[in-house]
Structures are given as structure tokens and as C-alpha cells.
Design a protein around this motif. Structure first.
Motif, mmCIF file in Angstrom:
data_model
loop_
_atom_site.group_PDB
_atom_site.id
_atom_site.type_symbol
_atom_site.label_atom_id
_atom_site.label_comp_id
_atom_site.label_asym_id
_atom_site.label_seq_id
_atom_site.Cartn_x
_atom_site.Cartn_y
_atom_site.Cartn_z
ATOM 1 N N PRO A 1 -5.984 14.145 -6.894
ATOM 2 C CA PRO A 1 -5.007 13.134 -6.469
ATOM 3 C C PRO A 1 -4.901 13.056 -4.954
ATOM 4 O O PRO A 1 -5.089 14.051 -4.253
ATOM 5 N N PHE A 2 -4.618 11.859 -4.441
ATOM 6 C CA PHE A 2 -4.423 11.700 -3.007
ATOM 7 C C PHE A 2 -3.277 10.736 -2.755
ATOM 8 O O PHE A 2 -2.944 9.911 -3.596
ATOM 9 N N CYS A 3 -2.671 10.888 -1.574
ATOM 10 C CA CYS A 3 -1.534 10.080 -1.178
ATOM 11 C C CYS A 3 -1.908 9.262 0.049
ATOM 12 O O CYS A 3 -2.548 9.774 0.968
ATOM 13 N N LYS A 4 -1.493 8.001 0.051
ATOM 14 C CA LYS A 4 -1.744 7.093 1.172
ATOM 15 C C LYS A 4 -0.407 6.576 1.684
ATOM 16 O O LYS A 4 0.441 6.160 0.900
ATOM 17 N N ALA A 5 -0.215 6.610 2.996
ATOM 18 C CA ALA A 5 0.981 6.063 3.632
ATOM 19 C C ALA A 5 0.702 4.614 4.025
ATOM 20 O O ALA A 5 -0.371 4.304 4.542
ATOM 21 N N VAL A 6 1.682 3.741 3.773
ATOM 22 C CA VAL A 6 1.548 2.320 4.070
ATOM 23 C C VAL A 6 2.413 1.993 5.286
ATOM 24 O O VAL A 6 3.598 2.320 5.314
#
Length: 153
Positions: A93-98
Motif C-alpha cells: 500500500p502507498f499514500c499520496k498527498a494531494v
């Protein structure tokens, strides 16, 4: 929080405001609208998409958002702020900041290096574009575009 499946069938959780996730964001996405047009870039393999990418060592999320936007579009931003994060539940899993912001300037001598260049599109053009990157077509991207439209006037 909004949960949906992306076009690859992966579960995605999207949260506006403060992070609800335990996975730290190491990727950024920049969603910017100026004069009723969206700032996009043309990726040679994926198609039309918002600028973004990976955070480099010792770089903040905000610094990565600014750098990636310059590298991919030649556009310099100001008033950059994080509006959301999302987690893609892939094998790892990975997290992306918008992020969003305002255009400070555009490099007229911009050299296309990482992408095939800048694209500005209206909502109608974006809604009817047949060369969008796969991740531009999911429910999360629709929610992000709606948020920016409503909050960035």
C-alpha cells in the motif's frame, strides 16, 4: 472518507483535510485550476494527468509538489496547500498527498523532460478527453476535482 475501487480493481481510501492514515505519504499529486482551466501534463505512456510524483530524500511533501509541478509543466506555484490524502491498497500500500495552489509564473523556455508538456483544459474538455490516464477516470479524481472547484474560487 470516500472509499472506491480504481480502474485496476484496487481499493482506495480518500480523505480530505487531516490525514486519517497510518501510512505516510511519499507521493504527491497537484490539482490546480486557473481561469476555469485545469493544469495537466501529457505523460508519454499513461496519457493526460495532473502533475505529481515521488518525494525525494530530505524533501517535504510541499517541496515535492512544487518541484514536480515545475519539472512536469514549467509552472511555478505559490500558496501551495495539502487538501487531501489517499491510500491505494496495492500489494504494498502507498499514500499520496494531494495539493493545490496558485500559479506564480510559467517558464516560457520550459524544456520537456519528464513529460510531453503542459495541457490546460476546461471541465468540458477534461470530461470528454479520450486520452486520460487511467487514474484520472475514477471516483476519487472526480471528488478531488469537485473539492478544488468548490473551495478554490
Amino acid at each position: 472518507m470516500i472509499s472506491f475501487k480504481d480502474l485496476n480493481g484496487l481499493e482506495v481510501d480518500l480523505s480530505f483535510g487531516h490525514s486519517d492514515f497510518t501510512i505516510p505519504a511519499r507521493h504527491v499529486l497537484v490539482v490546480l485550476k486557473k481561469d476555469d482551466k485545469w493544469l495537466l501534463t501529457r505523460h508519454s505512456l499513461r496519457g493526460i494527468e495532473f502533475p505529481g510524483g515521488k518525494v525525494e530524500d530530505a524533501e517535504t511533501l510541499e517541496e515535492a509538489a512544487i518541484r514536480e509541478t515545475i519539472e512536469e509543466t514549467g509552472v511555478t506555484l505559490t500558496a501551495v496547500r495539502k487538501i487531501a490524502e489517499y491510500v491505494v491498497h496495492d500489494t504494498v500500500p502507498f499514500c499520496k498527498a494531494v495539493f493545490t495552489g496558485r500559479v506564480l509564473g510559467m517558464d516560457s523556455q520550459f524544456e520537456k523532460r519528464e513529460t510531453e508538456g503542459i495541457v490546460w483544459m476546461t471541465d468540458d474538455e477534461l470530461n470528454h478527453c479520450n486520452t486520460l490516464s487511467f487514474h484520472m477516470k475514477d471516483a476519487g479524481m472526480a471528488a478531488i476535482r469537485k473539492w478544488v472547484t468548490e473551495h478554490e474560487k
